[in-house]
Motif scaffolding. Structure first.
Motif, PDB file in Angstrom:
ATOM      1  N   PHE A 617     -29.383 -26.455  20.501  1.00  0.00           N
ATOM      2  CA  PHE A 617     -28.171 -25.759  20.927  1.00  0.00           C
ATOM      3  C   PHE A 617     -28.182 -25.719  22.445  1.00  0.00           C
ATOM      4  CE2 PHE A 617     -25.405 -22.287  22.191  1.00  0.00           C
ATOM      5  CZ  PHE A 617     -24.295 -22.506  21.392  1.00  0.00           C
ATOM      6  N   VAL A 618     -27.055 -26.091  23.056  1.00  0.00           N
ATOM      7  CA  VAL A 618     -26.894 -25.946  24.506  1.00  0.00           C
ATOM      8  C   VAL A 618     -25.657 -25.100  24.750  1.00  0.00           C
ATOM      9  CG1 VAL A 618     -28.003 -28.175  24.989  1.00  0.00           C
ATOM     10  CG2 VAL A 618     -25.494 -28.058  24.790  1.00  0.00           C
ATOM     11  N   GLY A 619     -25.683 -24.321  25.813  1.00  0.00           N
ATOM     12  CA  GLY A 619     -24.521 -23.489  26.097  1.00  0.00           C
ATOM     13  C   GLY A 619     -24.720 -22.642  27.328  1.00  0.00           C
ATOM     14  N   TRP A 620     -23.788 -21.726  27.525  1.00  0.00           N
ATOM     15  CA  TRP A 620     -23.923 -20.783  28.638  1.00  0.00           C
ATOM     16  C   TRP A 620     -23.168 -19.499  28.334  1.00  0.00           C
ATOM     17  CZ3 TRP A 620     -20.364 -24.828  29.161  1.00  0.00           C
ATOM     18  CH2 TRP A 620     -19.067 -24.475  29.535  1.00  0.00           C
ATOM     19  N   GLN A 621     -23.614 -18.468  29.012  1.00  0.00           N
ATOM     20  CA  GLN A 621     -22.924 -17.180  29.003  1.00  0.00           C
ATOM     21  C   GLN A 621     -23.065 -16.599  30.395  1.00  0.00           C
ATOM     22  OE1 GLN A 621     -24.660 -13.662  27.110  1.00  0.00           O
ATOM     23  NE2 GLN A 621     -22.715 -13.282  26.061  1.00  0.00           N
ATOM     24  N   GLY A 622     -21.943 -16.227  30.992  1.00  0.00           N
ATOM     25  CA  GLY A 622     -22.001 -15.706  32.351  1.00  0.00           C
ATOM     26  C   GLY A 622     -22.567 -16.751  33.298  1.00  0.00           C
ATOM     27  N   ASP A 623     -23.613 -16.388  34.024  1.00  0.00           N
ATOM     28  CA  ASP A 623     -24.203 -17.284  35.025  1.00  0.00           C
ATOM     29  C   ASP A 623     -25.453 -17.991  34.494  1.00  0.00           C
ATOM     30  OD1 ASP A 623     -24.097 -18.452  37.554  1.00  0.00           O
ATOM     31  OD2 ASP A 623     -25.431 -16.971  38.456  1.00  0.00           O
ATOM     32  N   ILE A 624     -25.699 -17.925  33.194  1.00  0.00           N
ATOM     33  CA  ILE A 624     -26.910 -18.521  32.633  1.00  0.00           C
ATOM     34  C   ILE A 624     -26.558 -19.629  31.647  1.00  0.00           C
ATOM     35  CG2 ILE A 624     -28.989 -18.131  31.262  1.00  0.00           C
ATOM     36  CD1 ILE A 624     -29.091 -15.312  32.317  1.00  0.00           C
ATOM     37  N   ALA A 625     -26.986 -20.863  31.988  1.00  0.00           N
ATOM     38  CA  ALA A 625     -26.892 -21.989  31.068  1.00  0.00           C
ATOM     39  C   ALA A 625     -28.261 -22.188  30.435  1.00  0.00           C
ATOM     40  CB  ALA A 625     -26.455 -23.250  31.805  1.00  0.00           C
ATOM     41  N   PHE A 626     -28.277 -22.679  29.201  1.00  0.00           N
ATOM     42  CA  PHE A 626     -29.567 -22.783  28.521  1.00  0.00           C
ATOM     43  C   PHE A 626     -29.530 -23.896  27.483  1.00  0.00           C
ATOM     44  CE2 PHE A 626     -26.885 -19.808  26.312  1.00  0.00           C
ATOM     45  CZ  PHE A 626     -27.065 -20.092  24.960  1.00  0.00           C
ATOM     46  N   ALA A 627     -30.732 -24.328  27.095  1.00  0.00           N
ATOM     47  CA  ALA A 627     -30.887 -25.311  26.029  1.00  0.00           C
ATOM     48  C   ALA A 627     -32.010 -24.852  25.120  1.00  0.00           C
ATOM     49  CB  ALA A 627     -31.206 -26.692  26.604  1.00  0.00           C
ATOM     50  N   VAL A 628     -31.781 -24.960  23.828  1.00  0.00           N
ATOM     51  CA  VAL A 628     -32.784 -24.611  22.813  1.00  0.00           C
ATOM     52  C   VAL A 628     -33.097 -25.880  22.027  1.00  0.00           C
ATOM     53  CG1 VAL A 628     -33.295 -23.257  20.751  1.00  0.00           C
ATOM     54  CG2 VAL A 628     -31.921 -22.254  22.601  1.00  0.00           C
ATOM     55  N   PHE A 629     -34.377 -26.147  21.827  1.00  0.00           N
ATOM     56  CA  PHE A 629     -34.801 -27.316  21.060  1.00  0.00           C
ATOM     57  C   PHE A 629     -35.874 -26.906  20.062  1.00  0.00           C
ATOM     58  CE2 PHE A 629     -38.054 -30.660  20.568  1.00  0.00           C
ATOM     59  CZ  PHE A 629     -37.298 -31.625  19.909  1.00  0.00           C
ATOM     60  N   VAL A 630     -35.743 -27.363  18.804  1.00  0.00           N
ATOM     61  CA  VAL A 630     -36.753 -27.114  17.772  1.00  0.00           C
ATOM     62  C   VAL A 630     -37.111 -28.452  17.135  1.00  0.00           C
ATOM     63  CG1 VAL A 630     -37.375 -25.860  15.682  1.00  0.00           C
ATOM     64  CG2 VAL A 630     -35.771 -24.835  17.311  1.00  0.00           C
ATOM     65  N   GLU A 631     -38.344 -28.857  17.318  1.00  0.00           N
ATOM     66  CA  GLU A 631     -38.777 -30.120  16.734  1.00  0.00           C
ATOM     67  C   GLU A 631     -38.815 -30.014  15.211  1.00  0.00           C
ATOM     68  OE1 GLU A 631     -42.123 -32.976  18.301  1.00  0.00           O
ATOM     69  OE2 GLU A 631     -43.018 -31.568  16.878  1.00  0.00           O
ATOM     70  N   GLN A 632     -38.214 -31.009  14.542  1.00  0.00           N
ATOM     71  CA  GLN A 632     -38.136 -31.013  13.083  1.00  0.00           C
ATOM     72  C   GLN A 632     -37.539 -29.694  12.571  1.00  0.00           C
ATOM     73  OE1 GLN A 632     -41.941 -32.096  11.355  1.00  0.00           O
ATOM     74  NE2 GLN A 632     -42.288 -33.683  12.879  1.00  0.00           N
TER      75      GLN A 632
END
Length: 654
Positions: A617-632
């Protein structure tokens, strides 16, 4: 009238008399600069060469009484007098010309020792010589090595560790600071049933939450207990105080156990940005072997991450003291109290990072309890500062957040959509068919769970993550359209972050099936979570900037900022990414406190089995952008999206 001393040169009968007279009338008690073939310079040069090489056979030696001393004995004494410095012979140069008085010459020698850490210690020492029948002989005495040395003495090196500097957060506060620990140890003599003790300790250590990474290996504990002195304390593991408290009731009364307390330089929690920060540990055998001039047993050494990359800066320069020692009883040595050289320790210099403690804690908490390798990166949109870099289970030094090279899956539809919008190939409201499957050159593309939407607005295709719709639009991007757009978002760029980071590789010049696969984040395209977080921040910001992790020392060659993105394309893409949360695959984030959340889910196949997928999942809220990755991680809605929700809910009020 001063007395003139004869100089014992053999003069050739053909040598002019005035030259002989000139050599004979140097007065004032000493002769300087006697540089003929029979002068002392040759013996001095031979002695200095032999001192460094250990071979003194070309030099004649006598003691102060005039008795001959074997060259081998002098070589042995030189090594003994050098003591702790014997492994690195000094640089030796003659300091001026010898002074000669009658049959005695005195040469001044510049002695320069190179001590650990390239510290240099220089001094002058006199070397006396007496003229013999066939050569000048060195008068051997310990003071030749240093004027403070006497017979049987040796030079000893004392080392004072420099204060190690800290790694600072964005506010300038030390991330790593002294924190209480408990050393779990065992007295062998008090243990009657070693296997039972090992089982009980193992069970207790496995009960600690979050789990210890790597787990405590007790396989060699029985052997260590058997081989240890019965009165010794065999250390099993060092635990943070909070981890020890969890299991204290289980282990405190076990036979033979002891729990001395200490303080170590540690981050706020065991997980806190551990792969980015690295660790500080006692010097290991590999460290000592690789850098014998830098480390000694007992030194603290940075391993991995920032601690390893900037170890030299952080550790400073140890203080060094050279003293003299004298033989004691039973082969021991006793300090004489004479100090012949000192260099004070030079404290290390800190590193200032962009990490934010609250954001990092939120990221670590979001991944806590994950059974699979995973990562979460957060970047401040306004300036590109990396606020958090968290890694889930896996080797302690593995920075999956920065260095993973994995397919992005449907999160890459953010890039594909921007490329299509830039080309005018589609608009958010344009209807694009979303069939259950799509055949491209004999390869069948399908949607997750084989859903179909029919003819719907492109925004809906994006929000619901329709693979077939994007695959059908891939030809309009051309062979390199994705790569060109990806580069405007920083992918494939050469970054200077201060630590290793993978910036991505975007598919280009592929055939129809590869283009279709690349449009949905498959094919040969690979990225890291940091690269995707930075690309997401670029969309939110309107242009790409290289992420920043280090503020001091600042990287020397950061990548230049990217071009301004087309405002109309960015505005449309933002609307579509908001729709993911309000009515698409990221709807579980619709109720997250704070401002509106924008994003894109992703499920990425990593081999030929469609059931084998990573979650994103990639996204942002306010001034923070982020990426989440889960292998398998399987479905992103079941793994990556909940992690994103925990992260956003754990952030301070925004």
């Amino acid at each position: 009238m001063p007395t003139s001393y004869p100089v014992r040169h053999r003069l050739s009968p053909r040598r002019p008399v005035r030259a002989a007279l000139a050599a004979a009338v140097l007065v004032g008690g000493g002769l300087v600069g006697c540089s003929g073939a029979d002068g002392p310079e040759q013996s001095v040069a031979a002695f200095l060469t032999g001192w460094r090489s250990g071979d003194l056979q070309a030099v004649g030696f006598i003691d102060p009484t005039g008795a001959r001393v074997p060259a081998a004995e002098v070589a042995k004494e030189l090594k003994a007098l050098s003591g702790d410095l014997a492994g690195t012979p000094p640089e030796l140069t003659a300091a001026g010309e010898p002074k000669i008085t009658a049959d005695i010459a005195t040469a001044r020698v510049q002695v320069t020792w190179t001590l650990p850490g390239q510290t240099r210690w220089s001094y002058e020492t006199p070397v006396r010589l007496r003229q013999g029948d066939d050569q000048w002989q060195v008068i051997w005495e310990p003071a030749v090595v240093h004027e403070k040395l006497e017979q049987g003495d040796r030079l000893a090196l004392r080392r004072d560790r420099a204060p190690r500097a800290g790694v600072l957060d964005a506010a300038g506060n030390p991330i790593v600071a002294p924190r209480p620990v408990v050393r779990v140890g065992v007295h062998p003599a008090e243990v009657k049933d070693v296997p039972a003790l090992v089982r009980q300790l193992d069970t207790a250590f496995k009960a600690i939450r979050p789990p210890l990474t790597p787990p405590v290996d007790l396989s060699d504990l029985p052997k260590r207990l058997k081989e240890a002195d019965q009165g010794a304390l065999v250390e099993v593991v060092t635990l943070r105080e909070e981890a020890y408290r969890q299991i204290k009731p289980r282990i405190y009364d076990l036979p033979g156990t002891r729990f001395p307390t200490d303080q170590l330089d540690l981050a706020p929690t065991r997980e806190f940005a551990r792969a980015v920060l690295g660790s500080v540990d006692p010097a290991q055998a590999d460290d000592l072997k690789a850098h014998p001039d830098r480390y000694v047993a007992g030194d603290l050494v940075g391993h991995g991450g920032l601690q390893g990359r900037y170890d030299e800066r952080l550790r400073g320069v140890p203080g060094l003291t050279v003293v003299t020692e004298r033989p004691g009883s039973e082969g021991t040595t006793t300090p004489t109290g004479i100090e012949v050289f000192r260099s004070e320790p030079k404290p290390g210099q800190p590193l200032k990072t962009t990490l934010d403690v609250a954001t990092q804690n939120a990221a670590d908490a979001a991944l806590r309890g994950q059974a699979r390798r995973s990562a979460l990166v957060a970047v401040r949109i306004s300036d590109g500062a990396v606020l958090a870099a968290a890694n889930g289970p896996g080797p302690a030094g593995e920075n999956l957040a920065f260095t993973a090279q994995v397919p992005p899956g449907s999160t890459f539809k953010m890039v594909s959509a921007l490329a299509l919008l830039n080309k005018g190939a589609v608009t958010p409201d344009a209807r694009v068919d979303c069939p259950k499957t799509l055949d491209v050159d004999g390869r069948s593309f399908k949607n997750s769970d084989n859903f179909e939407l029919g003819s719907v607005p492109f925004t809906t295709d994006f929000a619901k993550s329709c693979n077939t719709a994007f695959a059908s639009l891939a030809p309009q991007l051309g062979p390199d359209g994705l790569a060109v757009t990806g580069r405007t978002l920083g992918l494939e760029a050469k970054w200077d972050l201060g630590v290793d980071a993978f910036t991505g590789k975007v598919s280009t010049n592929g055939g129809p099936t590869e283009q279709a696969a690349a449009a949905i984040g498959q094919g040969t395209t690979v990225v890291s979570p940091l690269a995707m977080a930075a690309a997401t921040a670029a969309v939110a910001r309107g242009h790409w900037e290289q992420p920043k992790l280090l503020l001091d020392p600042a990287p020397q060659q950061p990548a230049p900022a990217g071009p301004d993105l087309k405002p109309e394309s960015v505005a449309a893409l933002k609307t579509m990414m908001r729709a993911v949360v309000t009515g698409g695959t990221g709807s579980a984030l619709a109720g997250v406190p704070g401002g509106p959340v924008y994003g894109k889910t992703g499920t990425a196949e990593y081999d030929n089995n469609p059931a084998h997928t990573h979650a994103w999942f990639v996204g942002w809220q306010g001034d923070i952008a982020f990426a989440v990755f889960v292998e398998q991680g399987g479905s992103s809605t079941a793994s990556a999206v909940p992690i994103a929700g925990r992260f956003l809910r754990a952030l301070p009020t925004r």
